[in-house]
Design a protein around this motif. Sequence first.
Motif, PDB file in Angstrom:
ATOM      1  N   TYR A   1     -14.477   6.921   5.855  1.00  0.00           N
ATOM      2  CA  TYR A   1     -14.825   6.211   4.615  1.00  0.00           C
ATOM      3  C   TYR A   1     -16.009   5.273   4.884  1.00  0.00           C
ATOM      4  O   TYR A   1     -15.963   4.091   4.534  1.00  0.00           O
ATOM      5  CB  TYR A   1     -13.630   5.410   4.102  1.00  0.00           C
TER       6      TYR A   1
ATOM      7  N   ASP B   1       0.324   3.302  -8.041  1.00  0.00           N
ATOM      8  CA  ASP B   1      -0.629   4.197  -7.402  1.00  0.00           C
ATOM      9  C   ASP B   1      -1.488   3.405  -6.411  1.00  0.00           C
ATOM     10  O   ASP B   1      -2.072   2.378  -6.779  1.00  0.00           O
ATOM     11  CB  ASP B   1      -1.509   4.830  -8.502  1.00  0.00           C
ATOM     12  N   LYS B   2      -1.530   3.810  -5.179  1.00  0.00           N
ATOM     13  CA  LYS B   2      -2.399   3.282  -4.110  1.00  0.00           C
ATOM     14  C   LYS B   2      -2.068   1.854  -3.644  1.00  0.00           C
ATOM     15  O   LYS B   2      -1.665   1.660  -2.514  1.00  0.00           O
ATOM     16  CB  LYS B   2      -3.869   3.370  -4.503  1.00  0.00           C
ATOM     17  N   ALA B   3      -2.280   0.835  -4.478  1.00  0.00           N
ATOM     18  CA  ALA B   3      -2.097  -0.530  -3.963  1.00  0.00           C
ATOM     19  C   ALA B   3      -1.668  -1.498  -5.059  1.00  0.00           C
ATOM     20  O   ALA B   3      -1.986  -1.302  -6.237  1.00  0.00           O
ATOM     21  CB  ALA B   3      -3.399  -1.025  -3.334  1.00  0.00           C
TER      22      ALA B   3
ATOM     23  N   PHE C   1      -4.118   5.398   2.513  1.00  0.00           N
ATOM     24  CA  PHE C   1      -3.372   4.393   3.281  1.00  0.00           C
ATOM     25  C   PHE C   1      -2.321   4.992   4.213  1.00  0.00           C
ATOM     26  O   PHE C   1      -1.586   4.258   4.862  1.00  0.00           O
ATOM     27  CB  PHE C   1      -2.767   3.359   2.334  1.00  0.00           C
TER      28      PHE C   1
ATOM     29  N   ARG D   1      -5.523   0.949   6.779  1.00  0.00           N
ATOM     30  CA  ARG D   1      -4.660  -0.213   6.530  1.00  0.00           C
ATOM     31  C   ARG D   1      -5.131  -1.397   7.381  1.00  0.00           C
ATOM     32  O   ARG D   1      -5.179  -2.537   6.910  1.00  0.00           O
ATOM     33  CB  ARG D   1      -3.198   0.121   6.865  1.00  0.00           C
TER      34      ARG D   1
ATOM     35  N   LEU E   1       0.833  -1.202   0.000  1.00  0.00           N
ATOM     36  CA  LEU E   1       0.000   0.000   0.000  1.00  0.00           C
ATOM     37  C   LEU E   1       0.867   1.251   0.000  1.00  0.00           C
ATOM     38  O   LEU E   1       1.910   1.274   0.670  1.00  0.00           O
ATOM     39  CB  LEU E   1      -0.882   0.002   1.254  1.00  0.00           C
ATOM     40  N   ARG E   2       0.421   2.277  -0.691  1.00  0.00           N
ATOM     41  CA  ARG E   2       1.170   3.545  -0.649  1.00  0.00           C
ATOM     42  C   ARG E   2       0.884   4.223   0.693  1.00  0.00           C
ATOM     43  O   ARG E   2      -0.030   5.038   0.819  1.00  0.00           O
ATOM     44  CB  ARG E   2       0.744   4.441  -1.819  1.00  0.00           C
ATOM     45  N   THR E   3       1.692   3.890   1.685  1.00  0.00           N
ATOM     46  CA  THR E   3       1.442   4.417   3.032  1.00  0.00           C
ATOM     47  C   THR E   3       1.838   5.895   3.146  1.00  0.00           C
ATOM     48  O   THR E   3       1.647   6.510   4.185  1.00  0.00           O
ATOM     49  CB  THR E   3       2.215   3.608   4.093  1.00  0.00           C
TER      50      THR E   3
ATOM     51  N   MET F   1     -10.185   1.302  -4.956  1.00  0.00           N
ATOM     52  CA  MET F   1      -8.716   1.255  -5.061  1.00  0.00           C
ATOM     53  C   MET F   1      -8.297   0.269  -6.148  1.00  0.00           C
ATOM     54  O   MET F   1      -8.965  -0.740  -6.376  1.00  0.00           O
ATOM     55  CB  MET F   1      -8.089   0.853  -3.722  1.00  0.00           C
TER      56      MET F   1
ATOM     57  N   SER G   1       5.961  -0.459   0.208  1.00  0.00           N
ATOM     58  CA  SER G   1       4.860   0.291   0.817  1.00  0.00           C
ATOM     59  C   SER G   1       5.271   1.718   1.197  1.00  0.00           C
ATOM     60  O   SER G   1       4.506   2.431   1.828  1.00  0.00           O
ATOM     61  CB  SER G   1       4.337  -0.445   2.065  1.00  0.00           C
TER      62      SER G   1
ATOM     63  N   GLN H   1       0.580   8.087   1.064  1.00  0.00           N
ATOM     64  CA  GLN H   1      -0.503   8.837   0.419  1.00  0.00           C
ATOM     65  C   GLN H   1      -1.850   8.429   1.020  1.00  0.00           C
ATOM     66  O   GLN H   1      -1.991   7.301   1.500  1.00  0.00           O
ATOM     67  CB  GLN H   1      -0.541   8.510  -1.086  1.00  0.00           C
TER      68      GLN H   1
END
Lengths: 548, 314
Positions: free
Chosen positions: A384, A440-442, A311, A317, A304-306, A390, A470, A308
């Motif tokens: 959320y 991007d993201k995951a 995440f 997460r 995961l992009r921790t 995602m 990550s 951004q």
Amino acid sequence: MARRAPFPSRLFLAAVVLSVLVLASLVMAAPALAQAGAQPKRGGVIRIAEREAPGLDPHLSISFLTHSYVSLAYSQLVRFPNGPEQKSPTDFSILPDLAEKWTVSKDGKTYTFNLRKGVKFHNKPPVNGREVTADDVKYSLERFMAKSGFRDRFEPVTGIEVVDRHTVKITLKEPYAPFLNHLANPSYCAILPREAEEKFKDFNNPDAVIGTGPFVLKSYEKGVRVVFERNPNYFMKGLPYLDGATIDITPDAAARLAVLRAGKAELPHIWGWISPEEARTLKQTNPEMSITPYKVIGQGFIYLRTDQPPFNDVRVRRAVSLAIDRKSWNDALLFGEGCVDAGPVPCALTDWKLDAAKMDPAKARYVVGYDPAEAKRLLAEAGYAKGFTMPIYHWPGYVVPWRNYYELAAEDLGKVGIQVELKPEEYGKYISTTALGKYDKAAMGPSTPFTEVDDFLFGRFYPELPTNQSHVADGELTKMLVAQRREMDPKKRKQIVDDIQRYLADKAYYVYVPQWPQYVAHPPYVKGFRHHDGYGLGMRLLYTWLDK
Amino acid sequence: MKRYLIRRLLLAVPTLFLVSVLVFALMRFMPGDVATRMVEGHAYAPTLAALRHDLGLDRPVHVQYLDWIGGIVLRGDFGTSYWTRQPILNEFARRFPVTLELALLTILVSVVLGVLIGILSAARQDSAADYLGRVLAILALSVPYFGLAVLVVVLPSIYFKWTPVWTYVPFTVDPVENLKIMLVPAAVFGVTRAGPVMRIMRSALLDVLRQDYIRTAWSKGLAERPIILRHALKNAMIPVISLVGLQIPLYIGGSVIVESIFRLPGVGLFFFEALTRLDYPVVQSVNLIIAAMVVALNLIIDLSYAFLDPRIRY
């Protein structure tokens, strides 16, 4: 009439009972003893069906196939145990190889290796069986550090000094606990003779494959077959048992299994691996085959992009991790034989693994737990409540069960309101972008099965490294990551590694998915082939023999 | 004829130039980067940069192209593999006989089967034999050769503990052993390629059999066999030859899969492995050599029309 003393008669009775017990146990244990004590037979050639290695130079290639091929011919300074020496398939304790002993300075920055005397290279020109010396070690280490794609492994090395013909001293800029493990890893620094490079430019030419290993490369017909013969002068007396080994180049997986079934190969893979599904069909068609499951150092995860949103929020997460029903995956796809406690240290790396069961359950649930209701609550708390969408970037070509894994991840995350868009990528793109953290993201995929715990910790979590997929940048963690690689006392290092695992449990920087076992398959007459997770095919064959 | 030949040879130059540019560009457009691929998940930045420099990938693209094509045109140097550092031409020359033999045997199987069934079908139009032949042709067209190849390798290993996968032996070393190894893959590939040959053969022969000169032959009392084999077949073969010519790139392309499944060390496997490893020089040079061969074969096939039909003149 004198009475007989009672004590000796009790002693006599005890002796009789003991003798009977010993005899009975010997009779009962006879088959097992016979098996264990079965004398290895010398002779025979083992045939292995495998893909072609991209090259033969162990320092120029980073392919595990290259290293597995030439591990039959080369030695290293130190090595991992194999066969009867090993306690488990992931026993990475350090044994002498070309170095018969070594010392480490108190500050952990100087290693002095004493080489075995009289060890000779294979008797092939231009080396012609000369003795291995400290100059060869210096040349090989310097060549590796200059040319190999793995050269960063020896980045702390600052000097290599030839003390005398059989002594070499290596100086590091700081204590570096993984150093001996890296020296023992057959993927890294094989000891090579300089003359061969001078004559052949590099070690890709089959004639240049001149080492001190248990087998001598006799011929290599590209695309067809590689033939190795027993090294009659191997420094471990009486080994190997085999007269030779051939690798029959077989690119297609179905064909590799077919030649095993048809008796045209003893191993369908350099580790003898087949998948759990293949193992089941093979048991049906070839019940005589020896098929054994092993835990292996594999690992898979969602990264995961921790750095951004969303995440960078630990609650999101954790929600992702709690959404994954690992037990169901294990039951449905891995016949319940997988390991659900798969990270951050792989299940099979038992010397370093801190099981989730030994952690605070409130934290451990973010590693192994399944709680979709709590996941929804955490998402709502993070803002959320209606979920979000995602992507999951991945390469669909990984072996079974990866394609199902991507779909199951999408399904499980969908149940807590996270809509997944699966984004398949071409391998070249995936491995050179996504797998190096450029996504991007995951994303989702497997990890390289390293032999050093440092690669799973420092490699995955140290800031700015491409393998830190990550994008973790956690000051407290970083200090522990550096500390564990500088701690030379194994017990103290283990404590730090345990602390890291405890610290990471509820951070959910990576979301780990179950790891499956590998089945090792071969005909029953192949003996002594004990599974080891290192990359040294040569060492796995050292104690192998054919009972036919 | 001579002028035609010169014109065709001159036309080959821009064709091959375009092929070289296209293949070079396509490789650069392929997602991913070979240097990163070579160090995979272990890559750290300094290593990647050094590797790119070693491979010459840090130079401008046009310099890389000119270096490659210049080596071929000026020195006959097709470059070396990124991965093995071995000369490409040597490896190609070593592997080409395997692919050539496979292609020739495949053509033999497909033409013999396709032509025989095609003749039978045309000669007995709308009979049971014709229907059977047509069904077989559709079946051959429908079954993918790679699926059939896997079945041929796997099924006997399950049911008979036998598989037609052997370790390759060159024809020059042991012709009998070599044919034993090559015939099964050639038969698998050839059977699937026989379908279109049969259909073209049938329709071309039916067309020729309705022409005036054949009717004249019938009226002169000639028997069926000489009419078909001596008078009709030669003319009906022209579209079949065209089809085989058009299929040559397919034979080369198909060899990638067939060689992989039957572990034959041919050019197809060499090309496939290079492609999966993004080995640019190998993919480019092998493509260019094969393109040159296809151009040359097409020319030979065009020239062979004049032999089959004397009315055709160049």
